[in-house]
Design a protein around this motif. Structure first.
Motif, PDB file in Angstrom:
ATOM      1  N   HIS A   1       0.837  -1.199   0.000  1.00  0.00           N
ATOM      2  CA  HIS A   1       0.000   0.000   0.000  1.00  0.00           C
ATOM      3  C   HIS A   1       0.876   1.255   0.000  1.00  0.00           C
ATOM      4  O   HIS A   1       0.615   2.220  -0.731  1.00  0.00           O
ATOM      5  N   ALA A   2       1.937   1.221   0.803  1.00  0.00           N
ATOM      6  CA  ALA A   2       2.869   2.357   0.853  1.00  0.00           C
ATOM      7  C   ALA A   2       3.507   2.565  -0.524  1.00  0.00           C
ATOM      8  O   ALA A   2       3.678   3.699  -0.983  1.00  0.00           O
ATOM      9  N   GLU A   3       3.823   1.474  -1.187  1.00  0.00           N
ATOM     10  CA  GLU A   3       4.430   1.541  -2.518  1.00  0.00           C
ATOM     11  C   GLU A   3       3.470   2.190  -3.514  1.00  0.00           C
ATOM     12  O   GLU A   3       3.850   3.052  -4.307  1.00  0.00           O
ATOM     13  N   VAL A   4       2.219   1.782  -3.422  1.00  0.00           N
ATOM     14  CA  VAL A   4       1.193   2.342  -4.318  1.00  0.00           C
ATOM     15  C   VAL A   4       1.039   3.840  -4.057  1.00  0.00           C
ATOM     16  O   VAL A   4       0.950   4.648  -4.992  1.00  0.00           O
ATOM     17  N   MET A   5       1.030   4.235  -2.786  1.00  0.00           N
ATOM     18  CA  MET A   5       0.898   5.654  -2.445  1.00  0.00           C
ATOM     19  C   MET A   5       2.039   6.463  -3.077  1.00  0.00           C
ATOM     20  O   MET A   5       1.835   7.606  -3.480  1.00  0.00           O
ATOM     21  N   SER A   6       3.217   5.863  -3.167  1.00  0.00           N
ATOM     22  CA  SER A   6       4.365   6.612  -3.698  1.00  0.00           C
ATOM     23  C   SER A   6       4.194   6.919  -5.185  1.00  0.00           C
ATOM     24  O   SER A   6       4.871   7.787  -5.733  1.00  0.00           O
ATOM     25  N   LYS A   7       3.284   6.210  -5.859  1.00  0.00           N
ATOM     26  CA  LYS A   7       3.053   6.475  -7.291  1.00  0.00           C
ATOM     27  C   LYS A   7       2.070   7.628  -7.506  1.00  0.00           C
ATOM     28  O   LYS A   7       1.893   8.099  -8.624  1.00  0.00           O
ATOM     29  N   VAL A   8       1.394   8.030  -6.422  1.00  0.00           N
ATOM     30  CA  VAL A   8       0.312   9.019  -6.569  1.00  0.00           C
ATOM     31  C   VAL A   8       0.796  10.381  -7.096  1.00  0.00           C
ATOM     32  O   VAL A   8       0.185  10.922  -8.027  1.00  0.00           O
ATOM     33  N   PRO A   9       1.889  10.951  -6.548  1.00  0.00           N
ATOM     34  CA  PRO A   9       2.253  12.306  -6.999  1.00  0.00           C
ATOM     35  C   PRO A   9       2.409  12.439  -8.514  1.00  0.00           C
ATOM     36  O   PRO A   9       1.909  13.403  -9.109  1.00  0.00           O
ATOM     37  N   ASN A  10       3.067  11.462  -9.158  1.00  0.00           N
ATOM     38  CA  ASN A  10       3.247  11.568 -10.609  1.00  0.00           C
ATOM     39  C   ASN A  10       1.918  11.490 -11.352  1.00  0.00           C
ATOM     40  O   ASN A  10       1.726  12.169 -12.360  1.00  0.00           O
ATOM     41  N   ILE A  11       1.017  10.670 -10.839  1.00  0.00           N
ATOM     42  CA  ILE A  11      -0.304  10.563 -11.477  1.00  0.00           C
ATOM     43  C   ILE A  11      -1.073  11.876 -11.299  1.00  0.00           C
ATOM     44  O   ILE A  11      -1.714  12.370 -12.238  1.00  0.00           O
ATOM     45  N   VAL A  12      -0.967  12.462 -10.101  1.00  0.00           N
ATOM     46  CA  VAL A  12      -1.625  13.760  -9.854  1.00  0.00           C
ATOM     47  C   VAL A  12      -1.102  14.811 -10.839  1.00  0.00           C
ATOM     48  O   VAL A  12      -1.881  15.593 -11.401  1.00  0.00           O
ATOM     49  N   LEU A  13       0.204  14.792 -11.087  1.00  0.00           N
ATOM     50  CA  LEU A  13       0.788  15.771 -12.010  1.00  0.00           C
ATOM     51  C   LEU A  13       0.361  15.506 -13.462  1.00  0.00           C
ATOM     52  O   LEU A  13       0.067  16.448 -14.209  1.00  0.00           O
ATOM     53  N   ASP A  14       0.324  14.228 -13.858  1.00  0.00           N
ATOM     54  CA  ASP A  14      -0.119  13.891 -15.219  1.00  0.00           C
ATOM     55  C   ASP A  14      -1.568  14.320 -15.449  1.00  0.00           C
ATOM     56  O   ASP A  14      -1.903  14.907 -16.481  1.00  0.00           O
ATOM     57  N   VAL A  15      -2.413  14.019 -14.472  1.00  0.00           N
ATOM     58  CA  VAL A  15      -3.838  14.376 -14.591  1.00  0.00           C
ATOM     59  C   VAL A  15      -3.967  15.902 -14.641  1.00  0.00           C
ATOM     60  O   VAL A  15      -4.746  16.446 -15.432  1.00  0.00           O
ATOM     61  N   ALA A  16      -3.169  16.597 -13.811  1.00  0.00           N
ATOM     62  CA  ALA A  16      -3.224  18.065 -13.787  1.00  0.00           C
ATOM     63  C   ALA A  16      -2.825  18.641 -15.140  1.00  0.00           C
ATOM     64  O   ALA A  16      -3.428  19.611 -15.615  1.00  0.00           O
ATOM     65  N   SER A  17      -1.819  18.047 -15.768  1.00  0.00           N
ATOM     66  CA  SER A  17      -1.370  18.630 -17.036  1.00  0.00           C
ATOM     67  C   SER A  17      -2.413  18.390 -18.132  1.00  0.00           C
ATOM     68  O   SER A  17      -2.633  19.248 -18.989  1.00  0.00           O
ATOM     69  N   GLU A  18      -3.073  17.249 -18.093  1.00  0.00           N
ATOM     70  CA  GLU A  18      -4.177  17.024 -19.043  1.00  0.00           C
ATOM     71  C   GLU A  18      -5.349  17.968 -18.765  1.00  0.00           C
ATOM     72  O   GLU A  18      -6.002  18.460 -19.677  1.00  0.00           O
ATOM     73  N   PHE A  19      -5.582  18.192 -17.469  1.00  0.00           N
ATOM     74  CA  PHE A  19      -6.698  19.067 -17.079  1.00  0.00           C
ATOM     75  C   PHE A  19      -6.433  20.501 -17.546  1.00  0.00           C
ATOM     76  O   PHE A  19      -7.346  21.211 -17.982  1.00  0.00           O
TER      77      PHE A  19
END
Lengths: 393, 191
Positions: free
Chosen positions: A225-243
């Motif tokens: 779960h901790a490992e999965v959480m560490s992937k979140v920031p990059n996904i947040v940034l990718d989604v933000a750039s598409e947004f």
């Protein structure tokens, strides 16, 4: 064309939810979040969405309903505040541990007792380590934009995690502001079709949810779960750039306001950041190099990025709209201190507790803090690390 | 006009004061400006004193706190003049609009208005009784504010009164409110 409207924060979130048109919602009313679901249930009754609305008898059941529907294989959302979030407590961990991409608006409100319905971050802070993603919003526009982005982030196939979108009770939830709504089809294309992952209702491929995992594998599961959480920031940034491409509005992990060449800085969440920015502009006009950092992705907390954004400052004050009892500092202060821990020559830090239970945060309070920051930057000395502002002693 | 205008409303629960602040925000929005409208939330009871606020600006509004130094003070219920200092923090050139049948000069003296401050009165309750049949003085107050401040044109204001009341009320009530807004605009007096 985007539509310019004057609406409350709650109205904006409800509109985002209408545009997303989730499969299922399960909810229970609580001030100040009630208005979101009240508006949304009208959309359901009037056929504006195809959502299956489950009205339950408590927030514990609301989150349980969301968990069931999400595991079954639907796009799911709900909203709550304060005691409602507290009553969801055990279910919050089940949602995140089961990796269900539920989206929840959290209209931040103080916790009882004494009973208080106003804006305060104690509820969200209490749930900060429950394995959910938390996005915090300064105003109605950010609450609307974050709600739309939260579905994309939560449902990303690399993470599949529940996400909370936080906005300040009353100050934002019940205040009317000018914001821009996007067109329905733009939002729907952005959010896209819901992609199922091991749905319970796929009877041809039976799966089991809610397993018992004993000491032989529990720790590996939590580690994952901790490992999965560490992937979140990059996904947040990718989604933000598409947004940004469809909205023209830019989002990051945090907002850095006039921070690059700043010597003193304030770290603050949500609506009070706006008031602070106006005062920072006044200090800049006087030649005082002040800046601000406003976290957006609060969980997982981007320690490294925030540490790097603040390390060059001489003095930083962290303002918390939630207290931590037992002699501790405010929760945001602790995270900022941790993010600056690797930087030995980093800024001098201190902490102010403000705005509990909806106490007004005024420009004069930001002025007070900035004046103290200028003094601390000069002397390098802090009188008291944690203090309360605008309080009768 | 200044870059940002801040308005403070003083009314009592049940008089439509919060609705008035919302309608004004909507009307100013149509001219491309940034707006805010928000009440001060307390235990909401009919008859209890309440405040509501507006900010109207050509620039993005980031401030999220009550208005402390209003340029416009709208007093929807004149009985509040005896219990609250409605002029608290008002700017030196503030404009006061008070719902009363009394002479504006008398109200000016009661408010102890400064030399640069302007005081206007309008008998909004009477207008409301005649146009709507109920003492809901918010529409004539909006008309009066529109006239003395020029923050929005009467036409945009009427359009937003129509839109806002149209969601909830019958045509007769909408027409009454439109007439009340026009009369507030026409009957406001300076003291």
């Amino acid at each position: 064309m985007a539509k310019v409207v004057a609406v409350t924060g709650n109205e904006a979130v409800a509109e985002a939810l209408r545009q997303v048109n989730p499969d299922v919602s399960s909810a229970y009313p609580i001030t100040p979040a009630t208005d979101i679901m009240q508006r949304f249930t009208s959309f359901v009754s009037n056929g504006k969405v195809k959502t299956e609305m489950i009205l339950v008898e408590s927030e514990h059941s609301a989150m349980s309903g969301c968990i069931g529907a999400s595991a079954a294989g639907g796009r799911v959302m709900t909203a709550t505040s304060s005691q409602g979030l507290a009553l969801m407590w055990e279910e919050l961990f089940i949602a995140s541990g089961t990796r269900l991409p539920i989206v929840m608006a959290l209209v931040n409100r103080a916790l009882s007792a004494p009973l208080n319905i106003h804006g305060d971050h104690s509820d969200g802070m209490g749930a900060r380590d429950c394995g959910w993603i938390q996005l915090w919003s300064e105003n109605a526009q950010e609450a609307y934009d974050n709600t739309i982005q939260a579905f994309r982030i939560a449902e990303h196939l690399d993470i599949r995690l529940p996400a909370m979108v936080c906005l300040d009770g009353f100050i934002i939830s019940h205040s009317i502001e000018r914001i821009e709504y996007m067109e329905d089809d733009k939002v729907q294309n952005f959010v896209g079709e819901f992609k199922n992952l091991n749905p319970l209702l796929d009877l041809d491929h039976p799966v089991s949810y809610g397993p018992l995992i004993l000491p032989d594998y529990y720790m590996e599961y939590r580690r994952a779960h901790a490992e999965v959480m560490s992937k979140v920031p990059n996904i947040v940034l990718d989604v933000a750039s598409e947004f940004e491409k469809i909205s023209g509005r830019k989002y990051g992990l945090f907002e850095a306001y006039r921070l690059e060449d700043a010597e003193i800085g304030i770290v603050i969440l949500n609506s009070a950041a706006g008031t602070t920015k106006d005062v920072i502009d006044l200090f800049r006009e006087k030649g005082i190099k002040a800046g601000l950092l406003k976290p957006r992705l609060y969980r997982p907390f981007p320690y490294e990025e925030i540490g790097n954004a603040l390390k060059h400052l001489k003095a930083v004050c962290v303002l918390d709209r939630a207290d931590a009892f037992g002699g501790s500092y405010g929760p945001l202060f602790i995270d900022i201190a941790a993010s600056l821990y690797p930087h030995k020559n980093g800024p001098v830090l201190f902490n102010k507790i403000y705005g509990l239970g909806g106490r007004d945060y005024l420009p004069e309070h930001a002025e007070l803090v900035l004046n103290e920051l200028a003094e601390v930057a000069k002397t390098g000395k802090v009188k008291t690390i944690k203090e309360y502002i605008a309080v009768r002693e | 006009m200044a870059e940002m205008i801040e308005i403070r409303w003083h009314g009592r629960g049940g008089q439509g004061t919060v609705t008035a602040a919302k309608v004004l925000a909507d009307a100013c929005l149509s001219s491309g400006r940034h707006v805010q409208a928000f009440p001060e939330y307390g235990p909401e009871r009919a008859g209890a004193p309440l405040r509501a606020y507006n900010r109207i600006s050509s620039k993005e509004l980031r401030m999220h706190c009550p208005v402390l130094n209003p340029q416009i003070v709208s007093v929807v219920d004149a009985t509040l003049l005896d219990s609250i200092n409605v002029g608290d923090g008002a700017t030196k050139d503030a404009i006061f609009v008070v719902n009363t049948s009394k002479d504006p000069k008398e109200i000016r003296a009661k408010l102890k208005a400064g030399e640069g401050q302007k005081v206007f009165t309008v008998d909004a309750s009477k207008i409301a009784m005649e146009c709507i049949g109920r003492s809901l003085p918010n529409a004539p107050m909006l008309g009066a504010i529109c006239k003395v401040t020029n923050i929005v044109s009467l036409d945009s204001l009427l359009e937003d009164v129509r839109k806002s009341f149209g969601k909830k009320f019958a045509q007769k009530i909408i027409d009454g409110n439109l007439e009340a807004t026009k009369r507030g605009y026409g009957e406001v007096k300076e003291g």
